[in-house]
Enzyme design. Structure first.
Site: not given
Ligand code: UDP
Length: 326
Positions: A47, A43-44, A198, A68-69, A157, A22-23
């Protein structure tokens, strides 16, 4: 710091890293190898990707196992540290794989704790700022219990990681297992899968392709982004420390998502517009680590600011795109 740990009688110490492709897991494997460890990565590839390990696969102290752990884990030979980093981590990913996310946080944590116990190894759990849910205390210290919706879509999660923390401390209290827990806050850097859902991954990908940046909600929600090298340095300091309970490792510089979009546009030189899309259910309104404990017990603090970290990450995204076009 624990003086002299691990005591291996001169042989290289040996670590098992789950989620090693993973990352974060791949960065961790690289850092452990650099510090002289022998590393077994499991790692499986749900992602994760072997591409993240391109430069490590031929290393003489590195082994990769496609595994797969959530199944019983057997590793031959001595093990001094077990670092459990396997889990989908992007909201898009854990919403796509809700049951696998719950299983790797629950069964995967149980199996990796069992491995650490059998090997008399030190155990480090990758936990998350998501244990604080949509926090009502700001910034978040480790003593805050959080505000999580257990039956909402993100609960798969958040609750998996909360269970994992509880299980880790139960092994510490019941079996005397030597445990560490890191709570990780929004890490980014080279290796963050382009377009993985993300926000930094999405914005960089969109900016480099000249597409609009997708801001969810009104963009006034905040996050605190930590550059991967800082995060890994903090995790290794925690591994070598005496501190059993959870420690926040994150960068306390806090940005709204709209501010982040501006920095991404500046760093990439993109003229991408901003479009707005619905805010995901239970998306936390604010997030910022209180890192007083990490400063005190680890002497750790981040050194890479958002703009510098994004410049480095953007270079990697550009290189990936160039490679894909060849
Ligand atoms: N977010 C966004 N546009 C995107 C992806 C995420 O505005 O294309 C927003 C999301 O709604 C959140 C923040 O960015 O408020 C961080 O999201 P991310 O998925 O990176 O991480 P997490 O929510 O787990 O902190």
């Amino acid at each position: 710091m624990t003086g002299g740990w691990p005591d291996t009688g001169g042989a290289p110490p040996r670590a098992v890293v789950t989620g090693g492709a993973g990352f974060l897991g791949s960065h961790l494997c690289r850092a452990l190898l650099g510090a002289g460890w022998e590393v077994v990565a499991l790692d499986n590839l749900l992602t994760g990707s072997l591409d993240n390990l391109d430069d490590l696969l031929a290393h003489e102290r590195f082994t990769f196992e496609h595994y797969d752990v959530t199944n019983f884990i057997h590793v031959r030979g001595p093990v001094h540290a077990v670092l459990h980093f396997a889990s989908p981590a992007s909201p898009d990913d854990y919403l796509r794989y809700p049951i696998k996310t719950l299983k790797v946080g629950a069964l995967g944590t149980h199996n990796t704790l069992g491995l650490a116990l059998a090997k008399e190894a030190r155990y480090l759990l990758a936990s998350t700022s998501e244990v604080y849910g949509d926090p009502l205390v700001h910034p978040q210290p480790e003593t805050y219990w959080g505000n999580v919706n257990p039956v909402g879509p993100r609960g798969v999660y958040d609750e998996a990681k909360r269970f994992a923390e509880a299980m880790t401390l139960a092994y510490h209290r019941s079996h005397g297992l030597d445990t560490r827990i890191v709570r990780i806050f929004n890490v980014y850097g080279p290796g963050l899968r382009p377009g993985d859902g993300r926000v930094i991954s999405n914005f960089l990908t969109q900016a480099l392709e000249g597409r609009p940046l997708t801001v969810y909600g009104d963009g006034r929600q905040t996050r605190s982004f930590c550059y991967v090298d800082d995060e890994i340095r903090g995790i290794l300091a925690l591994l070598h420390s005496d501190h059993v309970g959870p420690v926040n490792i994150g960068n306390p510089d806090e940005f709204t998502i709209l501010e982040l979009a501006e920095v991404v546009r500046r760093v990439t030189g993109s003229r991408s517009e901003i479009t707005f899309a619905p805010l995901p259910t239970d998306d936390p309104a604010q997030r910022r680590p209180d890192i007083g404990l990490a400063r005190r017990v680890l002497g750790w603090e981040p050194t890479v600011g958002l703009e510098e970290g994004l410049v480095r990450t953007c270079e990697w995204y550009r290189a990936q795109r160039a490679r894909a076009e060849r």
